[in-house]
Write an enzyme that holds these catalytic residues in place. Structure first.
Site, PDB file in Angstrom:
ATOM      1  CG  HIS A   1      -4.521  -4.113   0.249  1.00  0.00           C
ATOM      2  ND1 HIS A   1      -3.857  -3.636  -0.855  1.00  0.00           N
ATOM      3  CD2 HIS A   1      -4.496  -3.103   1.169  1.00  0.00           C
ATOM      4  CE1 HIS A   1      -3.460  -2.394  -0.635  1.00  0.00           C
ATOM      5  NE2 HIS A   1      -3.830  -2.053   0.595  1.00  0.00           N
TER       6      HIS A   1
ATOM      7  CE1 TYR B   1      -5.793   6.521  -0.819  1.00  0.00           C
ATOM      8  CE2 TYR B   1      -5.512   6.974   1.519  1.00  0.00           C
ATOM      9  CZ  TYR B   1      -5.647   6.071   0.483  1.00  0.00           C
ATOM     10  OH  TYR B   1      -5.627   4.728   0.739  1.00  0.00           O
TER      11      TYR B   1
ATOM     12  CG  ASP C   1      -2.126   0.928   1.076  1.00  0.00           C
ATOM     13  OD1 ASP C   1      -3.114   0.558   0.436  1.00  0.00           O
ATOM     14  OD2 ASP C   1      -2.042   2.050   1.600  1.00  0.00           O
TER      15      ASP C   1
END
Length: 454
Positions: A430, A373, A226
């Site tokens: 993930h 983000y 990630d």
């Protein structure tokens, strides 16, 4: 057919052009100040301070009061997890959280490894630092920096740490023994959030590089998935001579001509070096577009208006749990959307899942974590140099089959020319370190072994 051949030929020429103009570049090692106000004239305090996770009756009582007042909208019939977190199942989790979950016990578990803080570029940076309990005679531990992503934390690595630092007592060879450092990204968990705009993965990479130097490591290994994969890649791009090896279980590869090749169809896959397993994981190609449409909403919100949604999530523990745990369902396996309970307890315990949520709730960091983000994706992500520059350090890659997007070896090798290990992992998604710690540990050890035998 002829059109596909022409397209393949043109694409081959473009790839040759990209490869032929390849040259080694590095990201500039700059500096920054992310604390409040102006940077002080006095030198920064570089001391490393012990830290302990704590809680209180007041904190727990406030949580319980908020949980008791939650309001939920009934789910649609037979909706399962197709509309997001199924609120019928959320009721069960909330009941466990309020009546059974023991946060004090989990705090004790969090404190079983040593925690520290140190000030870097104006921010208090939190990290867990675990040294091996014993070492074979005449051998030194291998320093390994492991970096989490969103909505994760340093806690993701708690199950893999003993496999790396104490392998002999966990049924593994002591050929490779690691000293593990797990920092919290600034604005996540116990690491202080930036007071200024612009703290992205490159700035974080520089901060973590300074952390490793402060701990006395001139050379070290890196591991990440990630955001952690991007941060670790940035460190490798920035200071390649300090990185002995880079191991990833995810790669953010955008400016790579090979990512266009799946559009040519399955029949041309082998022409571009795809294996049968690659083809199984990539096609039908429409599932990639489905993933972007079905799973990409959070990304658009957080890369544009993180503070708005952050207000709601920071005020409601139940809303926060739904928002975070939905990712632990669908990112672990997309097929879990078809289950009434989202498949959450097929891979994780409720105690582990709620500990992840509590690390966001008790620190109030959900908004600052989402800003990461905005800083990375809302400021010309694709045009940034970090996506053009390659990482010229020995690299290993673990491809977990249920992760969001599959990266074939050809894609990875284009970005990481010194790729020496690429593994198709048998299972997992993930959150690899928390979901399949044994498989991830095995692949890290395999990579380091191949590297040291070169």
């Amino acid at each position: 057919m002829w059109l596909e051949i022409v397209l393949a030929s043109v694409l081959g020429f473009v790839i040759y052009w990209f490869v032929s103009k390849d040259k080694e570049e590095t990201l500039p090692l700059e500096d920054g100040w992310w604390g409040p106000g102006l940077r002080p004239a006095a030198p920064e305090d570089e001391s490393i301070r012990p830290f302990k996770v704590e809680t209180s009756d007041e904190e727990i009582n406030d949580l319980h009061q908020r949980i008791e007042k939650f309001r939920l909208t009934p789910p649609l019939e037979d909706s399962r997890f197709h509309y997001g977190f199924n609120t019928n199942h959320l009721k069960k989790i909330v009941s466990y959280w309020r009546n059974t979950f023991d946060w004090r016990k989990q705090v004790e578990i969090l404190n079983k490894y040593p925690h520290f803080k140190t000030k870097i570029e104006g921010l208090d940076i939190h990290f867990v630092h675990v040294k091996p309990p014993q070492l074979p005679s005449g051998r030194a531990a291998k320093p390994l920096l492991m970096v989490h992503g969103w909505p994760g934390s340093f806690y993701e690595f708690y199950k893999i740490i003993p496999l790396l630092t104490d392998p002999k007592n966990h049924g593994l060879s002591d050929e490779h023994v690691f000293e593990v450092i797990c920092p919290s990204i600034p604005g996540y968990g116990f690491s202080e959030a930036s007071s200024k705009k612009g703290l992205n993965s490159v700035a974080t990479a520089r901060i973590f590089y300074k952390l490793m130097l402060r701990l006395g490591f001139q050379e070290f290994y890196l591991q990440g998935g990630d955001w952690g994969s991007l941060i670790c890649t940035n460190i490798a791009q920035m200071v390649p001579r300090h990185v002995k090896g880079l191991h990833l279980n995810m790669a953010l590869i955008f400016r790579n001509i090979y990512t266009l090749t799946p559009l040519l169809g399955r029949c041309f896959g082998r022409l571009w070096g795809y294996t049968e397993r690659d083809i199984e994981l990539i096609y039908p190609f429409k599932k990639i577009f489905y993933f972007v449409m079905a799973e990409g909403g959070y990304m658009l919100i957080q890369s544009t208006k993180p503070d708005t949604v952050g207000c709601a999530l920071n005020d409601s523990p139940v809303g926060l749990a739904a928002y975070i745990l939905e990712k632990f369902s669908t990112w672990t396996n997309a097929e879990f959307r078809d289950l009434e309970d989202g498949g959450l307890e097929r891979k994780f315990s409720l105690d582990d899942l709620l500990t992840v949520v509590m690390l966001y709730w008790t620190t109030g960091c959900i908004t600052s974590s989402q800003r990461f983000y905005k800083e990375n994706m809302g400021r010309g992500m694709i045009s940034s140099n970090q996506y053009r520059i390659k990482a010229y350090v020995p690299t290993g890659f673990a491809a977990f089959p249920c992760d969001s997007l599959h990266c074939p070896e050809r894609w990875v090798k284009f970005k990481y020319p010194k790729l020496i290990s690429y593994s198709y992992i048998a299972r997992g998604g993930h959150f690899a370190a928390l979901e399949e710690p044994e498989l991830l540990a095995q692949d890290i050890r395999k990579f380091v072994g191949l590297l040291e035998r070169q």
